[in-house]
Each structure stands twice: as C-alpha cells, then as structure tokens.
Motif scaffolding. Structure first.
Motif, PDB file in Angstrom:
ATOM      1  N   LEU A 161       0.798  -1.222   0.000  1.00 39.11           N
ATOM      2  CA  LEU A 161       0.000   0.000   0.000  1.00 39.11           C
ATOM      3  C   LEU A 161       0.832   1.274   0.000  1.00 39.11           C
ATOM      4  O   LEU A 161       0.278   2.378   0.162  1.00 39.11           O
ATOM      5  CB  LEU A 161      -0.939   0.001   1.218  1.00 39.11           C
ATOM      6  CG  LEU A 161      -1.873  -1.214   1.332  1.00 39.11           C
ATOM      7  CD1 LEU A 161      -2.662  -1.171   2.637  1.00 39.11           C
ATOM      8  CD2 LEU A 161      -2.823  -1.283   0.132  1.00 39.11           C
ATOM      9  N   ASN A 162       2.145   1.155  -0.140  1.00 40.14           N
ATOM     10  CA  ASN A 162       3.039   2.322  -0.234  1.00 40.14           C
ATOM     11  C   ASN A 162       2.869   3.280   0.945  1.00 40.14           C
ATOM     12  O   ASN A 162       2.899   4.508   0.778  1.00 40.14           O
ATOM     13  CB  ASN A 162       2.806   3.078  -1.552  1.00 40.14           C
ATOM     14  CG  ASN A 162       3.103   2.212  -2.760  1.00 40.14           C
ATOM     15  OD1 ASN A 162       4.124   1.534  -2.805  1.00 40.14           O
ATOM     16  ND2 ASN A 162       2.209   2.227  -3.748  1.00 40.14           N
ATOM     17  N   ASN A 163       2.713   2.730   2.125  1.00 39.44           N
ATOM     18  CA  ASN A 163       2.548   3.544   3.332  1.00 39.44           C
ATOM     19  C   ASN A 163       3.930   3.862   3.901  1.00 39.44           C
ATOM     20  O   ASN A 163       4.643   2.974   4.375  1.00 39.44           O
ATOM     21  CB  ASN A 163       1.704   2.782   4.350  1.00 39.44           C
ATOM     22  CG  ASN A 163       1.367   3.607   5.576  1.00 39.44           C
ATOM     23  OD1 ASN A 163       2.235   4.222   6.184  1.00 39.44           O
ATOM     24  ND2 ASN A 163       0.086   3.614   5.935  1.00 39.44           N
ATOM     25  N   SER A 164       4.312   5.110   3.855  1.00 32.79           N
ATOM     26  CA  SER A 164       5.664   5.509   4.271  1.00 32.79           C
ATOM     27  C   SER A 164       5.861   5.389   5.783  1.00 32.79           C
ATOM     28  O   SER A 164       6.971   5.127   6.257  1.00 32.79           O
ATOM     29  CB  SER A 164       5.951   6.941   3.822  1.00 32.79           C
ATOM     30  OG  SER A 164       4.984   7.837   4.367  1.00 32.79           O
ATOM     31  N   GLU A 165       4.819   5.582   6.555  1.00 28.67           N
ATOM     32  CA  GLU A 165       4.935   5.477   8.018  1.00 28.67           C
ATOM     33  C   GLU A 165       5.261   4.052   8.442  1.00 28.67           C
ATOM     34  O   GLU A 165       5.948   3.829   9.448  1.00 28.67           O
ATOM     35  CB  GLU A 165       3.631   5.922   8.677  1.00 28.67           C
ATOM     36  CG  GLU A 165       3.707   5.951  10.194  1.00 28.67           C
ATOM     37  CD  GLU A 165       2.386   6.326  10.836  1.00 28.67           C
ATOM     38  OE1 GLU A 165       2.335   6.416  12.087  1.00 28.67           O
ATOM     39  OE2 GLU A 165       1.394   6.512  10.104  1.00 28.67           O
ATOM     40  N   ALA A 166       4.806   3.067   7.681  1.00 27.19           N
ATOM     41  CA  ALA A 166       5.007   1.667   8.039  1.00 27.19           C
ATOM     42  C   ALA A 166       6.483   1.289   8.066  1.00 27.19           C
ATOM     43  O   ALA A 166       6.899   0.434   8.860  1.00 27.19           O
ATOM     44  CB  ALA A 166       4.257   0.769   7.056  1.00 27.19           C
ATOM     45  N   GLU A 167       7.287   1.916   7.218  1.00 24.68           N
ATOM     46  CA  GLU A 167       8.715   1.589   7.175  1.00 24.68           C
ATOM     47  C   GLU A 167       9.377   1.819   8.532  1.00 24.68           C
ATOM     48  O   GLU A 167      10.128   0.975   9.026  1.00 24.68           O
ATOM     49  CB  GLU A 167       9.410   2.427   6.108  1.00 24.68           C
ATOM     50  CG  GLU A 167      10.901   2.170   6.024  1.00 24.68           C
ATOM     51  CD  GLU A 167      11.592   3.077   5.004  1.00 24.68           C
ATOM     52  OE1 GLU A 167      12.716   3.528   5.290  1.00 24.68           O
ATOM     53  OE2 GLU A 167      10.994   3.336   3.934  1.00 24.68           O
ATOM     54  N   GLY A 168       9.096   2.942   9.156  1.00 24.37           N
ATOM     55  CA  GLY A 168       9.699   3.253  10.452  1.00 24.37           C
ATOM     56  C   GLY A 168       9.251   2.288  11.536  1.00 24.37           C
ATOM     57  O   GLY A 168      10.047   1.913  12.414  1.00 24.37           O
ATOM     58  N   ILE A 169       8.001   1.886  11.488  1.00 29.85           N
ATOM     59  CA  ILE A 169       7.488   0.943  12.483  1.00 29.85           C
ATOM     60  C   ILE A 169       8.180  -0.410  12.332  1.00 29.85           C
ATOM     61  O   ILE A 169       8.590  -1.031  13.320  1.00 29.85           O
ATOM     62  CB  ILE A 169       5.961   0.809  12.346  1.00 29.85           C
ATOM     63  CG1 ILE A 169       5.295   2.145  12.691  1.00 29.85           C
ATOM     64  CG2 ILE A 169       5.430  -0.315  13.242  1.00 29.85           C
ATOM     65  CD1 ILE A 169       3.814   2.180  12.413  1.00 29.85           C
ATOM     66  N   LEU A 170       8.335  -0.866  11.105  1.00 27.62           N
ATOM     67  CA  LEU A 170       9.024  -2.134  10.874  1.00 27.62           C
ATOM     68  C   LEU A 170      10.469  -2.070  11.357  1.00 27.62           C
ATOM     69  O   LEU A 170      10.987  -3.030  11.954  1.00 27.62           O
ATOM     70  CB  LEU A 170       8.974  -2.486   9.387  1.00 27.62           C
ATOM     71  CG  LEU A 170       7.589  -2.827   8.825  1.00 27.62           C
ATOM     72  CD1 LEU A 170       7.641  -2.958   7.309  1.00 27.62           C
ATOM     73  CD2 LEU A 170       7.049  -4.115   9.451  1.00 27.62           C
ATOM     74  N   LYS A 171      11.128  -0.954  11.127  1.00 28.84           N
ATOM     75  CA  LYS A 171      12.517  -0.801  11.582  1.00 28.84           C
ATOM     76  C   LYS A 171      12.599  -0.901  13.100  1.00 28.84           C
ATOM     77  O   LYS A 171      13.529  -1.524  13.643  1.00 28.84           O
ATOM     78  CB  LYS A 171      13.081   0.535  11.105  1.00 28.84           C
ATOM     79  CG  LYS A 171      13.429   0.562   9.632  1.00 28.84           C
ATOM     80  CD  LYS A 171      13.999   1.926   9.229  1.00 28.84           C
ATOM     81  CE  LYS A 171      14.433   1.931   7.774  1.00 28.84           C
ATOM     82  NZ  LYS A 171      14.965   3.249   7.348  1.00 28.84           N
TER      83      LYS A 171
END
Length: 643
Positions: free
Chosen positions: A567-577
C-alpha cells in the motif's frame, strides 16, 4: 508406656519396610517376566524411501527383514514435521498444540507433573536408557531428561542394568538426518557417508526414480542420491546394533520398535504440513515369546491401522505394567488394554527454525487434509538450514532461469488455504482435490473433524509465539489454555478460521475484526487480510493504516508489513525498523519473516546486518537475517550459524 510406644513404632517401621520389600520384589518379578523393549529411531525419513514400503531402488535389507519378521504400519504419523516438536510429543505423550511445544526449539515450560514417559517404566522396574538425542523442546531439559532416564548418553544401553532386569532402550541414528541428505556440503557428505559404504552398496545417481516435484537433471540427481545412501548407512548401523542384541542373548526376549521421527529431510518434506512431512516408516518385531501381544499378527503382516506418536507413551507404559497418568490421551496399541482403532488423526506443523508457519492436518490414512493458516508462505519458505543445502540452491537457480514446470515452481509460490491429497492414487501429492466437486463431502467432514479437535484440545498455538513467550514467564501454555476466560478459543478460532480464504465477504469480516477488544482476534483479522487479493487490501487501506500503531505488537507488525509491501505507506517503514531491532526476539523474527517476501528490502539492509551481528540475537533471528541478506547477494548462501 515408653517401651510400648517404641515397640509400636518398631512394628510400624517393620510393616512399612515389608511393604516396600514386597513392592521391590513385585517390580523385580515383573521385570523378569516383562518384555525388553528396544526402540530404533532414525531421523528425517519417509516410508517411500524404504525398500519394504515398495521402493525397489532402496537398499535397506536390515529394516526390510524386521518388517518380514514383524508388523509393518502403512499409516503411522509423526505429530510434528521437524525434530523437537515431534520428540516433544513422543517423550511427553501430549500433543504439541496442547503443550505449547509446536514451535521448533522454543523450550517453554511444561507442568511439573508431566514427566518423560520412561519415568513410569522406571516405576515399573524397567532400566531405561537413551542413546542419545533428546531435543525434547521443554524448559529445564537437563532435569527433565535426568528424571526420565536411568542413563542418557552416547554410551547408554541395556548393558548396565541389573541382572535379569527388563530394559527399555532407545538408540537414535542421525545418519539419515537432513545434514547428511542435503544441508552439509557434498564434500562433507562424501567423508561422513560415502566413505563408510562399500562401492557395491552405493546407490548411483541414475539408480532411482525422481520425485516429480524435482526437476530431473544430473545436478538434482546427484543431491537426491544422498538420501538413498544416507539411509543405506543407517541400515548398516542398525544391523550392527541387532547383532549385539543377538550376541548378548536378548533377541528372543525383546520387542523391537523401529520408526522415523518425521518426514524426509529434503525440500517439500520435513517442515511441511503435508503427508511427506508427517508419514513415517514404522515397524514392530515381536519375538516368539511375545507374539501374543500383537493384535495384528506377525511374520510380515501389514496393517493400515492409524497410529501417531502420542500413542507410544501409553502403549509402552502398558506393556511394562506401569501406571498410566491421566494426562496421556493417546491410544494403547497392544496388549489386554488395547484401545479401539482411530478413524482419523489430527496433526500439526508450526515454526521450524526461523521459518514461521501454522498448519493443522487431518488424515484417515488414504486422504490427507491440511489447513494452511499462513498460505502466503510457500512450501519452500526461507529456512536457513534448508537454504544452505546445495539441492535448494540448485532449485532456486532453476526457478530464476524459468526452467521449472508448474508443479516444481509451485514449491516457491503461495499455498492455497487448503490441501486435500489422495495418497493412494497420488503418493507425491501433485493433485490438490480441495476444489474438486467429487470430494466436497469428504472435505467438509475433515474440516469438521479439525474444528472439533481444535476446540476440544484447546489448541494453544493459535496464540502468536510472542504471546506464548510472555505467558510462559508465569505459567505453562498447557495450563493457560484450560481457562476459557483468559483464553477464549472459540472466539479466536472463529477469526482464525477465515484466514487464507479470499473474497469480499470474508475481507469485510476480517476488517471488522480489527476493532475487536481482544488483541488475538485482531491479530487473526489482520493476518487474514494479509492473505487477501491486492484489490481487497487496497479497499481496506484506511482500516489497515489505522492499526499499524496497534497496541498489540503482532497486529502492528502484520499491518505495517502489509501497508509497506502493498500500500506504499511511508509510516510503516519506520514501524518495521523499530521492531527489527526489538529486544523481544519473537517480534524481530516476525518482522524479518514478512520482509523476506517483500521486494523492497533496501531500507532495512543496514539494520538487518546489525541485528545479525548482535551477540544477544538467538540463532533463529540471526538465521532469518542471513536469509534476508542472502537474497540480496550480500551474504554467501553457505553462511550458517550453529543451531
């Protein structure tokens, strides 16, 4: 009065001593009259690679002779599809999904009153030995093992018992293990297998039929031949053991039980919740003196009676004349207390090393039904111990070069939510009948059997492993699951039962589950959406985005993985990190597993490198990191860590 009191105390002591002496004599007499029991356990072997099971290319004369003398079982099944869950079920006599021991080498606590079953044979006067693998997948395993066995070591055997004492002796053979058949290098295999076989005993690269799910090439044949030669070496060593039994004059007083601990250690076998992962070779040989104990007869009898590993503990205790504790629910297979036959079995397969998964299966012997609760993971999922195998590397190379046919390619694709295979007509499980109109009645019956068992047993593995780890700090998963208030399984199962099935109606229900007050229900809701078609993921993008910061980490991780990947959600990247470097390693493992199947890995490379090198990271997390980097060519494929 004082003298009278002393006299009474003395008489009481003599009475107690007399009772103990009678008990000792009773056990001694029982030991002399009871059969010796020898267990021969081999690793990672399916029946279709054994001669007496119909493979004319296999060379297993010792095993075949045991079958000729005794009883060969065609429907024997392990409870799990990898070593430690399987051996947990054997030693405790309890299903892994009740005990919480389904995840490979998780080592969570079990109730103190649940003993390794040889403990009860000791009570009956038996001398119990294990030579020497344990891998029981329980906490405090050293103490657990010590209580179960008189001796557990690579020197243990019947030879240290008291004169006339009956024995229960286990010998484990690792020569057919996955390390021999695929994981270690070909050079290692030559030094540790080939070097111990005469040239006349070797099975050549062209001396067998290839399973159809492998591409039939010289490179693949070179690897599959390892299976046959490793089993041949195992057969030779079993022959040496039986020669010693004969030399010691014990063959005529010993019941011999031979079996494999789970399915064949090759891609698509071990770790997979299908017939090739569960079904095992199983033979019992009775000496003349104890033939009356066999309800099947002897002398080359073949039976299709359904048996599985939790049947072994009560059967062995019953043979010894010992007391059978209430927590053992398996069948007694032989003797005066033989239980009625089963018409189906329920089996399970969960995480293996760093490869998360959850499968529940039902079999009636001919058909095997499997429910894949995480169908977005392929049969050949990333597991480091599998990935370092040359056979896996060859398969992935052929996949990349588009050289595989649809069946062979399917090992690397998402699974359907359900499998139904007719093993009688389709031994290698190439034709999934789950959508076949002629098998819908059977499919519904097996679904019903599965649901009934899950709810009756209160399958604790419907909790994320993160949750099992937390509760294990204060109780045991076995006991936790029994309280319907703290573990409302019926509600959780209703949510989990949707996972894997696709469609607008199901997706709507799963999206609604994301607002449930129970975090485990929310987890199954988001896991179900993860397996939906991309258009339905996009339809519920707003609902998914709302739960990427859910208070329950498994929900947040799954939602974030979906939001980032699809879904190209940019906020999700930081959460996964943030979860990759979590000190809770179950959360780190879950996160990296999702990213293994995601194309956009670049933002996580440096973080994964750091976690891989972190001294506190356990094997399974390091292994998953290595798989992640290996996909990108950053870490050599043969890199591995000690298990």
């Amino acid at each position: 009065m004082k003298n009278m009191h002393l006299r009474n105390v003395s008489l009481l002591c003599l009475f107690i001593i007399g009772l103990l002496s009678c008990k000792t004599l009773e056990n001694s007499k029982k030991s002399i009259e009871s059969p010796n029991i020898l267990w021969i356990t081999i690793e990672d072997t399916s029946p279709q690679f054994i001669g007496c099971y119909g493979n004319k290319d296999a060379s297993t004369p010792v095993i075949d002779q045991l079958a000729k003398e005794g009883v060969r079982f065609t429907n024997a099944f392990s409870t799990g599809t990898v070593c430690s869950p399987s051996r947990s079920a054997i030693i405790t006599g309890v299903k892994t999904y009740k005990m919480g021991t389904g995840n490979h080498r998780s080592n969570y606590p079990v109730p103190e009153y649940i003993k390794g079953f040889p403990y009860y044979l000791q009570e009956a006067g038996y001398y119990t030995t294990n030579n020497s693998k344990t891998d029981y997948n329980v906490a405090n395993m050293k103490a657990f093992t010590k209580e179960a066995w008189n001796e557990s070591s690579n020197k243990a055997g019947w030879w240290n018992r008291e004169t006339g004492q009956a024995f229960f002796a286990v010998f484990n053979y690792a020569d057919s293990h996955q390390s021999r058949t695929m994981t270690e290098s070909y050079e290692w295999y030559q030094k540790n297998v080939v070097a111990y076989l005469d040239e006349s005993e070797m099975i050549g690269d062209n001396d067998f039929d290839m399973p159809p799910f492998y591409k039939d090439t010289p490179a693949m044949r070179k690897q599959v031949a390892r299976v046959y030669n490793s089993i041949k070496l195992t057969d030779n060593k079993i022959g040496d053991l039986l020669d010693r039994l004969e030399k010691d004059g014990l063959r005529d007083n010993t019941i011999i039980v031979f079996y494999g601990d789970h399915g064949e250690g090759i891609p698509r076998g071990k770790t997979n919740g299908i017939n090739l992962g569960y079904r095992v070779p199983f033979i019992i040989s009775f000496p003349e003196k104890y033939k009356h104990l066999s309800p099947w007869g002897t002398g080359g009898v073949v039976t299709d009676e359904l048996i599985e590993f939790t049947d072994l503990a009560p059967t062995m205790i019953s043979l010894s004349g010992g007391r059978i504790p209430e927590h053992l629910e398996g069948r007694i297979l032989m003797g005066k207390k033989r239980a009625p036959k089963a018409d189906h079995l329920v089996l399970s397969s969960d995480r293996a090393d760093n490869g998360i998964d959850m499968v529940r299966s039902v079999t009636n012997g001919r058909y095997v039904y499997s429910r894949n609760y995480m169908p977005f993971l392929p049969q050949s999922k990333y597991i480091r111990y599998v990935e370092i195998g040359e056979i896996t590397q060859e398969m992935r190379k052929d996949l990349a070069e588009n050289k595989l046919n649809p069946l062979q390619k399917s090992l690397f694709e998402e699974r359907p939510p359900e499998y139904l295979f007719d093993i009688e007509k389709d031994l290698w499980e190439t034709n999934n009948l789950a959508n076949d109109p002629g098998h819908q009645k059977l499919l519904k019956q097996m679904r019903a059997n599965l649901k009934k068992e899950i709810l009756a047993s209160r399958d604790v593995m419907f909790l994320p492993e993160y949750e099992i780890g937390i509760l294990s700090k204060t109780t045991t998963p076995y006991e936790y699951r029994l309280d319907p208030k703290q573990y409302p399984l019926a509600e959780i199962y209703d949510a989990a039962a949707l996972a894997g099935f696709r469609g607008a109606n199901i997706a709507a229900k799963q999206a609604a589950l994301l607002k449930d007050s129970n975090p485990i229900v929310r987890y199954w809701g988001i896991l179900g959406l993860y397996a939906q078609n991309i258009d339905l993921k996009e339809k519920y993008a707003s609902a998914i985005s709302e739960v990427i910061r859910d208070s329950y980490p498994p929900v947040a991780i799954t939602a974030s993985a979906m939001a980032y990947r699809f879904l190209n959600n940019s906020e999700a990247e930081g959460i996964l990190k943030s979860y990759i470097e979590s000190e809770n390693f179950e959360l780190a493992l879950m996160t990296i597993n999702y990213l293994l199947y995601c194309d956009q890995k670049e933002p996580f490379i440096e973080l994964v490198k750091a976690v891989r090198l972190k001294g506190s990271s356990p094997y399974k997390v390091k292994a998953s990191c290595t798989d992640f980097l290996g996909i990108l060519g950053i870490v050599e494929n043969n890199t591995k860590f000690k298990q």
